[in-house]
Structures are given as C-alpha cells and as structure tokens.
Design an enzyme around this catalytic site. Structure first.
Site, PDB file in Angstrom:
ATOM      1  CE  LYS A 140      -3.320   0.411   3.073  1.00 60.26           C
ATOM      2  NZ  LYS A 140      -3.075   1.907   4.546  1.00 60.26           N
ATOM      3  CB  SER A 141       3.704   2.258   1.687  1.00 64.89           C
ATOM      4  OG  SER A 141       2.685   2.367   3.272  1.00 64.89           O
TER       5      SER A 141
ATOM      6  NE  ARG B  73       5.927   6.557   1.046  1.00 64.25           N
ATOM      7  CZ  ARG B  73       5.256   6.132   1.680  1.00 64.25           C
ATOM      8  NH1 ARG B  73       4.550   5.764   1.855  1.00 64.25           N
ATOM      9  NH2 ARG B  73       5.432   6.816   3.618  1.00 64.25           N
TER      10      ARG B  73
ATOM     11  N   GLY C 115      -5.249   7.959   5.956  1.00 66.28           N
ATOM     12  CA  GLY C 115      -4.586   8.703   6.487  1.00 66.28           C
ATOM     13  C   GLY C 115      -2.768   9.202   5.212  1.00 66.28           C
TER      14      GLY C 115
ATOM     15  NE  ARG D  60      -5.590   8.374  10.811  1.00 64.58           N
ATOM     16  CZ  ARG D  60      -4.946   7.217  10.443  1.00 64.58           C
ATOM     17  NH1 ARG D  60      -6.314   7.000   9.469  1.00 64.58           N
ATOM     18  NH2 ARG D  60      -3.510   7.206  10.697  1.00 64.58           N
TER      19      ARG D  60
ATOM     20  CD  GLN E  84       0.325   8.013   7.325  1.00 65.76           C
ATOM     21  OE1 GLN E  84      -0.441   9.049   7.958  1.00 65.76           O
ATOM     22  NE2 GLN E  84       0.028   7.216   6.854  1.00 65.76           N
TER      23      GLN E  84
ATOM     24  CG  ASP F 190      -0.180  -0.039   9.716  1.00 66.22           C
ATOM     25  OD1 ASP F 190       0.232   0.777  10.513  1.00 66.22           O
ATOM     26  OD2 ASP F 190       0.517   0.558   8.270  1.00 66.22           O
TER      27      ASP F 190
ATOM     28  CE  LYS G 193      -0.312   4.299  13.372  1.00 67.46           C
ATOM     29  NZ  LYS G 193       0.060   5.016  11.856  1.00 67.46           N
TER      30      LYS G 193
ATOM     31  NE  ARG H  65      -5.691   0.033  12.742  1.00 68.05           N
ATOM     32  CZ  ARG H  65      -4.844   0.102  11.996  1.00 68.05           C
ATOM     33  NH1 ARG H  65      -3.800   0.153  11.715  1.00 68.05           N
ATOM     34  NH2 ARG H  65      -5.300  -0.006  10.684  1.00 68.05           N
TER      35      ARG H  65
HETATM   36  C1  S3P Z   1       2.335   5.137   6.763  1.00 66.92           C
HETATM   37  C2  S3P Z   1       3.021   5.330   7.729  1.00 66.92           C
HETATM   38  C3  S3P Z   1       2.451   4.774   8.636  1.00 66.92           C
HETATM   39  C4  S3P Z   1       1.484   3.763   8.563  1.00 66.92           C
HETATM   40  C5  S3P Z   1       1.063   3.715   6.994  1.00 66.92           C
HETATM   41  C6  S3P Z   1       1.073   3.862   6.128  1.00 66.92           C
HETATM   42  C7  S3P Z   1       3.210   5.206   4.928  1.00 66.92           C
HETATM   43  O1  S3P Z   1       1.666   6.073   9.233  1.00 66.92           O
HETATM   44  O2  S3P Z   1       0.743   3.756   9.973  1.00 66.92           O
HETATM   45  O3  S3P Z   1      -0.387   2.650   6.490  1.00 66.92           O
HETATM   46  O4  S3P Z   1       2.745   4.573   3.839  1.00 66.92           O
HETATM   47  O5  S3P Z   1       3.903   6.351   5.332  1.00 66.92           O
HETATM   48  P1  S3P Z   1       2.905   6.798  10.399  1.00 66.92           P
HETATM   49  O6  S3P Z   1       3.284   7.163   9.030  1.00 66.92           O
HETATM   50  O7  S3P Z   1       1.582   7.913  10.746  1.00 66.92           O
HETATM   51  O8  S3P Z   1       3.070   5.948  11.193  1.00 66.92           O
END
Ligand code: S3P
Length: 449
Positions: free
Chosen positions: A32-33, A37, A105, A133, A181, A332, A359, A363
C-alpha cells in the site's frame, strides 16, 4: 458521501470458524505504501511512469483519483498495471472539486505535502474515520514552508482547505513522532523548494519515499542519526523523470495469512514476493522470537525494495516482550500480533504503542476490546499492551471493526483457530487495503460464513 460511507450504511458481517490446516501458495496484493507513492511521484514526474502490481484497494484508488484531479494522466492498462503521465515538480493544477481520500491517512497526508509545494488551493476530505484523525502533524511543518491552511476543523482535522506555497522554503524539520507520513509530506513539499530540505527522525520510519525519490532521479541522502534515527537531506527542484515501478507484495497484508498459518494446527503455506525492507520487518522478527517457523528464501529486489518468499508452518508460540523502538517497523501489525500472542503460551508485552491511538481507529483500545470479547485476558498500561496467552482462545465474540480494515482481518484470523467462531460486524473496510482477503483466505482453507 464516500464509497466507504455508503458501505458502512449497509454493513456486511462475517463469521470465521475453526478451520482445518491452511495450505497453498498465495501472493497478497501490492504494498500500500509503495502504491500510493508510485502514483504520487509518477504524477510529479515528467514522462511516463509504468506501475505493475499496484494495490487496487480503495485507499490507493482514491489517490489515483486525486492525481487525476491535480492534472496527471492516470490510466489502468491491465490487471494491477497502471500508467501515469506526470505534470512535473510543482506542476499540479488547481483541482475542480474537493479531494476525497476516503479512509486513507497515507494518501491524504502525502498529497497534502505534495500540494503544499504548488501555488494552488485544494480542499481535502475523507470518511468519518479519516475526519477524526490528526492532520496538525503534517500542517505544522508545511506552514513553516509557506503553505496556508484555510477553513479546517479543530486540530486541523478534515475537511480542510490548503493554499500551497508560491515560493516554498526549504526547512530543517525534526519529526515529533516516528511517522513516515510526516516525513514524506515534508519531503514532497521540499521537492518544490530551492536548496536542501532536511528531515530528522529519532526513530527511523519506513523509507519508501526516499528510495522511490532516488529511483525517480532526485538527489536525496539518508544518514544515521543517533541510535535509531536518520537524517534525510533532499535537494529541491529536481527534474523527476517517469520510471518503472514493480510493487512487491505488502508485508502488512501478508501478516494476516502468516499469523493464520501459525495458529491453525497443521498449516503449511507459502507467501510469495513479500517485501522485506528492514524498516517493515518488525513483525517477522517478533514472530520468530516467539518460536514461529518462517523460512525465507531471498529473491531479487526491485527499485531498491528487497522481497522474499516465506514458507510458514503452524508453530507453538511463546510470549515475548516487544521493545518500543521496534514499533515503527511494525506499526500496522500489532493487531494481528496480539492475535498471535493470544494463542501463545505466556505473557506478551508490547511497549510504546501511543501511535496506535491515532490510526484508522484507536487501535490500542480496539485490540484490547477484540481480545476481551473473545475471552483473552488483556491489559492496557499507559502505552503498553499486555496479553496473557493461554495456548488457545475461547472465541465466541462479536468484534466491532470501527471502520478499520485491520481490526476486521485480525478478528477473522483469530476465529480460524479459536474454540468458538468469531464474528465481525462489518467486512466492508477490508477493501481499503486487501480487496481479495476473503477469497484468498478461503483458497487456503479458511472457513468463513
Ligand atoms: C504509512 C505510514 C504509517 C502506517 C501507514 C502507512 C506510509 O503511518 O501506519 O499505514 O505509507 O507512510 P505513520 O507514518 O502515521 O506512522
């Protein structure tokens, strides 16, 4: 109303029951990350970016829509294959309507960062979970860079309006919490600033933005800072060129079948192409410390991201202590680790979990509630979660998912090995990150009804 909210109006409950051995070979969806990106950097690059293995979950699809609204050409060219033609650094166009990030988020905060470096106004919104959030954590550094926040709810919550900076300033920013993030939002805004933008983190968070920026041609240097931290220096105003991105399987999604195979007696499964970036492997390390049988065969990496194949066999687990500095590398995964800990013999103490409170749901509270309603003894002490494992779990509980995909999947995994079935109130949000979770788990032998 967002897609997720429509789904929430019509909840889809599901029950997981004790299943026979899980067997088979699966590849969970793309990370997902990295998927977010790839779309965002593709949209900020000149030329074409071709992405394969993209996660086609709602979170990422919302980011794709946002990139289109900001002027990039984003097309699906085949299953999990996407093409992005970007507008160049600082080239976003003013979007015609509010950008709706649904439940995500990551999508929202990263795009807030990218927009902050462009001279445009954009509105950001999301579903009820995302609206609750904190956004101040990204708005604070972006205001220092020259962006202005218009109307927003208390604490910078969504919906909010952002005026990007006409002439963004490079800054040196120390993140107040370990958060990829926040780091990524500052770096994406820093692309448009002249000179060097620096982010310093006391605890290193996932570095996919840094690796991918390098892959797209930016000059970015990461150096160790203190015991667990990093300093990242990005030279602004690069020409990003479109690139090829192969998205490996998401270790945070692989965590669900992995833990399921460990706790369901007789299981023996293979998980292919799972990303093994060392800043994402905290769960793997912890499960191995608990006695998990997870064999890894190394595969070649792509675009700086290593991946491997895992063979996971049912294992007798024991309780362990998880140190707070490991949290960023498995942030996560605590929900599903708590499930594994419930089936272990002995106490598992997970320390330093304050970030879990902000989150997709709180959680920390939700994990404790999920375990308690299924007969597991659990305690929250400050930011620590303490789970008393007894080798088996009673089950029989109805778990409230709170618009949180990972609660739903963790509870369903728990039900596959507990004495009595575990029911979740709504599976709709699983589609945000792992749309095929239910059929894929069924293909391994999971019994859901
Ligand atoms: C993510 C960073 C994490 C993670 C999220 C994905 C990212 O959040 O919990 O699911 O892709 O940068 P935080 O940066 O807020 O910890």
């Amino acid at each position: 109303m967002t897609h997720s909210e429509r789904l929430a109006d019509d909840p889809t409950p599901l029950e997981a029951r004790q299943s026979g051995p899980l067997t088979g070979n699966v590849r969970v969806p793309g990370d997902k990350s990295i998927s977010h990106r790839a779309l965002i950097l593709g949209a900020l690059a000149v030329g074409e970016t071709r992405v394969s293995g993209l996660l086609e979950g709602e979170d990422v699809l919302n980011t794709a829509k946002a990139m289109r609204s900001l002027g990039a050409k984003v097309e699906r060219t085949g299953p999990f294959a996407w093409s992005v033609r970007g507008v160049g650094v600082a080239g976003f166009a003013q979007p015609p309507a509010a950008l709706d990030f649904g439940n995500s988020g990551t999508g929202c905060r990263l795009v807030i960062g990218a927009v902050a470096g462009c001279p445009i106004r954009a509105e950001f919104d999301g579903d009820a979970s995302l609206r609750s959030r904190p956004m101040r954590r990204v708005l604070d550094p972006l205001e220092l860079m020259g962006a202005r926040v218009g109307a927003s709810q208390q604490g910078g919550r969504l919906p909010l309006t952002l005026d990007g900076a006409r002439d963004p300033l490079p800054i040196v920013y120390r993140t107040p919490v370990a958060s990829a993030q926040i780091k990524s939002a500052v770096l994406l805004a820093g692309l448009a600033a002249p000179g060097v933008t620096t982010v310093i983190e006391t605890e290193a968070s996932r570095d996919h933005t840094e690796l991918m920026l390098k892959h797209f041609g930016a000059q970015i240097v990461s150096t160790p800072e203190g015991r667990h931290g990093r300093r990242i220096d990005l030279t602004g105003q690069p020409e990003l060129h479109g690139a090829e991105v192969v998205v490996p399987a998401d270790p945070s999604s692989a965590a669900f079948p992995m833990v399921a195979a460990l706790i369901v007696e007789g299981s023996d499964i293979v998980l292919s192409d799972v990303m093994t970036n060392p800043l994402r492997t905290g769960l793997l390390q912890t499960l191995r410390e608990m006695g998990a049988s997870i064999e890894q065969s190394e595969l070649r990496g792509d675009a700086g991201e290593p991946m491997a194949q895992f063979r996971v066999r049912a294992s007798k687990l024991r309780g362990v202590e998880v140190p707070p500095e490991r949290a960023p590398s498995m942030i996560d995964e605590y929900l599903v680790l708590a499930v594994a800990a419930s089936f272990a013999e002995g106490t598992t103490i997970m320390r330093g979990l304050h970030e879990l409170r902000v989150k997709e749901s709180d959680r920390l509270a939700a994990t404790a509630a999920m375990l308690r309603v299924n007969g597991v003894k659990v305690e929250i002490s400050d930011d620590d979660l303490i789970v008393e494992g007894r080798g088996h779990v009673e089950g029989g509980g109805l778990v409230a998912t709170h618009m949180d995909h990972r609660i739903a999947m963790s509870a369903l995994v728990m039900g596959l090995a507990s004495d009595r079935p575990v029911k979740v109130d709504d599976t709709a949000f699983i589609a945000t990150s792992f749309p095929d979770f239910i059929p894929m788990m069924r293909s391994l032998g999971a019994e859901f009804s």
